[in-house]
Every structure is written in C-alpha cells, then in structure tokens.
Scaffold this active site. Structure first.
Site, short mmCIF file in Angstrom:
data_model
loop_
_atom_site.label_atom_id
_atom_site.label_comp_id
_atom_site.label_asym_id
_atom_site.label_seq_id
_atom_site.Cartn_x
_atom_site.Cartn_y
_atom_site.Cartn_z
N LYS A 1 -11.83 -2.31 33.75
CA LYS A 1 -13.29 -2.10 33.79
C LYS A 1 -13.66 -0.63 33.54
O LYS A 1 -14.52 -0.34 32.72
CB LYS A 1 -13.85 -2.52 35.17
CG LYS A 1 -13.54 -3.97 35.54
CD LYS A 1 -14.12 -4.35 36.89
CE LYS A 1 -13.54 -3.60 38.09
NZ LYS A 1 -12.08 -3.86 38.32
N ARG B 1 -1.61 3.86 37.72
CA ARG B 1 -2.86 4.50 37.28
C ARG B 1 -3.00 5.93 37.79
O ARG B 1 -2.68 6.23 38.93
CB ARG B 1 -4.03 3.66 37.80
CG ARG B 1 -5.37 4.37 37.80
CD ARG B 1 -6.52 3.41 37.89
NE ARG B 1 -6.59 2.66 39.13
CZ ARG B 1 -7.48 1.70 39.36
NH1 ARG B 1 -8.33 1.34 38.42
NH2 ARG B 1 -7.49 1.07 40.49
N ARG C 1 -20.13 -7.39 43.50
CA ARG C 1 -18.84 -7.91 43.95
C ARG C 1 -19.00 -9.03 44.96
O ARG C 1 -17.99 -9.60 45.40
CB ARG C 1 -18.02 -6.79 44.58
CG ARG C 1 -16.94 -6.18 43.69
CD ARG C 1 -16.35 -5.02 44.44
NE ARG C 1 -15.03 -4.63 44.10
CZ ARG C 1 -14.69 -3.60 43.30
NH1 ARG C 1 -15.61 -2.91 42.69
NH2 ARG C 1 -13.44 -3.30 43.12
N ARG D 1 -4.18 10.66 41.83
CA ARG D 1 -3.99 9.22 42.06
C ARG D 1 -4.82 8.83 43.25
O ARG D 1 -5.02 9.61 44.17
CB ARG D 1 -2.51 8.90 42.35
CG ARG D 1 -1.65 9.07 41.11
CD ARG D 1 -0.17 8.79 41.35
NE ARG D 1 0.59 9.25 40.21
CZ ARG D 1 1.01 8.47 39.20
NH1 ARG D 1 0.79 7.17 39.23
NH2 ARG D 1 1.67 8.99 38.18
N ARG E 1 -6.82 -6.21 47.75
CA ARG E 1 -7.99 -6.12 46.86
C ARG E 1 -8.06 -7.32 45.92
O ARG E 1 -9.15 -7.79 45.58
CB ARG E 1 -7.93 -4.80 46.08
CG ARG E 1 -8.28 -3.62 47.00
CD ARG E 1 -7.71 -2.30 46.53
NE ARG E 1 -8.22 -1.88 45.26
CZ ARG E 1 -7.63 -0.99 44.47
NH1 ARG E 1 -6.48 -0.43 44.84
NH2 ARG E 1 -8.15 -0.67 43.33
P1 ADP Z 1 -11.02 -1.03 41.00
O1 ADP Z 1 -11.28 -0.09 39.85
O2 ADP Z 1 -9.58 -1.04 41.34
O3 ADP Z 1 -11.58 -2.38 40.78
P2 ADP Z 1 -13.15 0.33 42.45
O4 ADP Z 1 -13.03 1.79 42.15
O5 ADP Z 1 -14.20 -0.42 41.71
O6 ADP Z 1 -11.72 -0.37 42.27
O7 ADP Z 1 -13.40 0.11 44.00
C1 ADP Z 1 -12.57 0.72 44.98
C2 ADP Z 1 -12.97 0.26 46.35
O8 ADP Z 1 -14.34 0.64 46.62
C3 ADP Z 1 -12.95 -1.27 46.56
O9 ADP Z 1 -11.67 -1.75 46.93
C4 ADP Z 1 -13.98 -1.42 47.69
O10 ADP Z 1 -13.44 -1.03 48.95
C5 ADP Z 1 -15.03 -0.38 47.31
N1 ADP Z 1 -16.09 -0.93 46.41
C6 ADP Z 1 -16.35 -0.55 45.14
N2 ADP Z 1 -17.40 -1.25 44.64
C7 ADP Z 1 -17.80 -2.09 45.63
C8 ADP Z 1 -18.81 -3.08 45.73
N3 ADP Z 1 -19.64 -3.36 44.70
N4 ADP Z 1 -18.92 -3.75 46.91
C9 ADP Z 1 -18.11 -3.49 47.95
N5 ADP Z 1 -17.13 -2.58 47.91
C10 ADP Z 1 -16.96 -1.88 46.77
P1 ADP Z 2 -10.24 -1.19 36.70
O1 ADP Z 2 -11.38 -0.18 36.54
O2 ADP Z 2 -10.65 -2.58 36.28
O3 ADP Z 2 -9.63 -1.18 38.06
P2 ADP Z 2 -8.78 0.63 34.92
O4 ADP Z 2 -9.66 0.74 33.72
O5 ADP Z 2 -8.75 1.77 35.84
O6 ADP Z 2 -9.10 -0.76 35.70
O7 ADP Z 2 -7.30 0.32 34.40
C1 ADP Z 2 -6.20 0.25 35.32
C2 ADP Z 2 -5.00 0.97 34.72
O8 ADP Z 2 -4.46 0.19 33.64
C3 ADP Z 2 -5.29 2.34 34.13
O9 ADP Z 2 -4.17 3.19 34.39
C4 ADP Z 2 -5.47 2.09 32.63
O10 ADP Z 2 -5.05 3.23 31.86
C5 ADP Z 2 -4.57 0.89 32.39
N1 ADP Z 2 -5.13 -0.10 31.44
C6 ADP Z 2 -6.44 -0.44 31.26
N2 ADP Z 2 -6.56 -1.40 30.32
C7 ADP Z 2 -5.29 -1.71 29.91
C8 ADP Z 2 -4.75 -2.63 28.95
N3 ADP Z 2 -5.53 -3.46 28.23
N4 ADP Z 2 -3.41 -2.64 28.82
C9 ADP Z 2 -2.60 -1.82 29.55
N5 ADP Z 2 -3.05 -0.93 30.44
C10 ADP Z 2 -4.38 -0.87 30.63
#
Ligand code: ADP
Ligand code: ADP
Ligand code: ZN
Length: 222
Positions: free
Chosen positions: A17, A131, A92, A164, A176
């Site tokens: 995302k 990541r 979410r 990180r 998660r």
């Molecule tokens: P990821 O990129 O791995 O999907 P996010 O950065 O979007 O993770 O979110 C990290 C954490 O922040 C989530 O595990 C949750 O605790 C909190 N969070 C983010 N967005 C929301 C939301 N829309 N509602 C509730 N909690 C959220």
């Molecule tokens: P999200 O916001 O949904 O949690 P991220 O965009 O942060 O996901 O991506 C998670 C990790 O995977 C990052 O380290 C990113 O560089 C890598 N990544 C994202 N898209 C891909 C893909 N299509 N294939 C392999 N690695 C990916």
C-alpha cells in the site's frame, strides 16, 4: 475536502500500500494519506492520541476508531487534499468505513475506487520483516526485493540513515494479519456493494502492480 479522486488501498501489512501510494503521488499528483504514518507522527510528538496509540500499535492491534478518525479528519481539512487522495491503511473497520462515507457524502462526494491488493499471507511475513525506510525522505526499501541502486544511499534523496519499524517483527505481523482478516477484509464486500471495488493481484513485481494501478486510476478519473 478532496474534490478529485478518492482512492482507497486495502490490503494486509506488506501488501504494498505505502509503496504504491507513493508512486501514485508521483504518477498522478494525488496525495497519500497514511493513518499509520499519521499515528507514528503522533507517537513521536508525544500527543495525547499518540500516547494512547503507542502500546496498541506495538502489540499489532488496531487503534480505536475515535483516535484514528480524529487524526484523519484533521488531515483532510488541509488544502493540499483538493487534488485527490489515496487513503493508505484507512478505513480498517466497518465503523471507519461508515464514517468516511458520511464525511464524503456531507461534501457531496463518494469513494472513487477501493483497490484490494490481493496477496498471500505467508509471503507478507517476509515482506514486512525485510522492510526499512529512508530516515530523511521516507522512501521504502526491502532487504531482498527493493535495495537502493547504490548500497547505503537513498535513491531519492541520497540520505544514508535508514530505519525499521518497531512493529515489523514476525510475531507482530501475525497479530496484524489476524486483525486484517477479522476487521478489515469485510470492507471488501462493503465497497463491492457500492460498485467501486477493484481487485488487483499483487504478488508480482512492484512495477507490475504499479502498471495495473495506473490503468485503474486512468479509467476511474477519466
Ligand atoms: P502496514 O503498512 O503494515 O499495513 P500501517 O503503517 O498502516 O501498517 O499501520 C501500523 C499500525 O498503526 C497498525 O498495526 C495499527 O496499530 C495502526 N493503524 C494504522 N491505521 C489504522 C487504522 N485505520 N485504524 C486502526 N489502527 C490503525
Ligand atoms: P504496506 O504499506 O501495505 O504495509 P509496503 O508498501 O510498505 O506495504 O511494502 C512492504 C515491503 O515489501 C517493503 O519493504 C516494500 O519495499 C516491499 N514490497 C512492496 N511491494 C512489493 C512487491 N510487489 N514485491 C516485492 N516486495 C514488495
Ligand atoms: Zn531518502
């Protein structure tokens, strides 16, 4: 309030995302609104919302709708969202989706497209565990899948400090993923019911997913 496209990126942690939202900003001039980033900023700033959210985020659970909605509404009041937004990690829960529908309806708008990034859970553990991001500009990287062209220096800004996330451990990712399936995945049906759902297979390369998203954005904003 945005007057142009309102795109939602749905998908479990690691689905891509954030990576894709940043590329949509570059490709289409849209603005990424990441509730995760907004919450991490609140935690770093030590605001009341941030203090309440910190432990919940570290445990891999969802922060309460009240806190998330307050932070999001505040961000959506800024003028830059007029060019259109990509909601990354929001909504979410069913409550957040209903609140977003109301917020948009009050402004005479609706969700333009909700994109579900479809991936395999097991692969997400490797994606999240590897990541890291540039500490200067926030560009995302991965130990195996997306390394900087020049080792140790950010492709975008040349920065050499990387970070990180505290919650990017294999154990927290499982929690998660559970939260995603229990509370967020049901939103796929919510947006299907509004005829704005787009399913995108997202196990391929970053570039292949980017191309599929570009097709969708071109089509829905035409
Ligand atoms: P990821 O990129 O791995 O999907 P996010 O950065 O979007 O993770 O979110 C990290 C954490 O922040 C989530 O595990 C949750 O605790 C909190 N969070 C983010 N967005 C929301 C939301 N829309 N509602 C509730 N909690 C959220
Ligand atoms: P999200 O916001 O949904 O949690 P991220 O965009 O942060 O996901 O991506 C998670 C990790 O995977 C990052 O380290 C990113 O560089 C890598 N990544 C994202 N898209 C891909 C893909 N299509 N294939 C392999 N690695 C990916
Ligand atoms: Zn950088």
């Amino acid at each position: 309030m945005p007057v142009a496209p309102v795109l939602i990126l749905l998908g479990p942690p690691g689905a891509g995302k954030g990576t894709q939202a940043r590329m949509l900003e570059e490709d289409f001039g849209l603005v990424q609104l990441s509730t995760g980033d907004l919450l991490r900023a609140a935690v770093a700033a030590g605001t009341e919302a941030g203090r309440k959210a910190k432990a919940v985020m570290e445990a891999g659970q969802l922060v309460s709708d009240d806190i998330v909605l307050a932070i999001l509404k505040d961000r959506m009041a800024a003028p830059d969202v007029a060019s259109g937004i990509i909601l990354d990690g929001f909504p979410r829960t069913a409550g957040q989706a209903a609140a977003l529908d109301t917020l948009l309806a009050d402004a005479g708008q609706r969700v333009t497209a909700a994109v579900s990034l479809e991936v395999d859970d097991e692969a997400m553990i490797a994606r999240v565990s590897g990541r890291y991001t540039c500490g200067t500009c926030g560009e995302g990287y991965h130990d195996q899948f997306k390394q900087p062209a020049k080792a140790g220096a950010c492709d975008k800004c040349g920065g050499t400090a990387f970070k990180r996330r505290a919650d990017d451990t294999a154990e927290t990712v499982r929690e998660r993923l559970n939260a995603y399936h229990a509370q967020t995945a049901p939103l796929i049906a919510h947006y299907d019911g509004q005829s704005v759902l787009e399913r995108v297979p997202a196990m391929g390369s970053i570039a292949s997913v980017r191309a599929m998203l570009a097709d969708i954005v071109g089509r829905v904003s035409a």
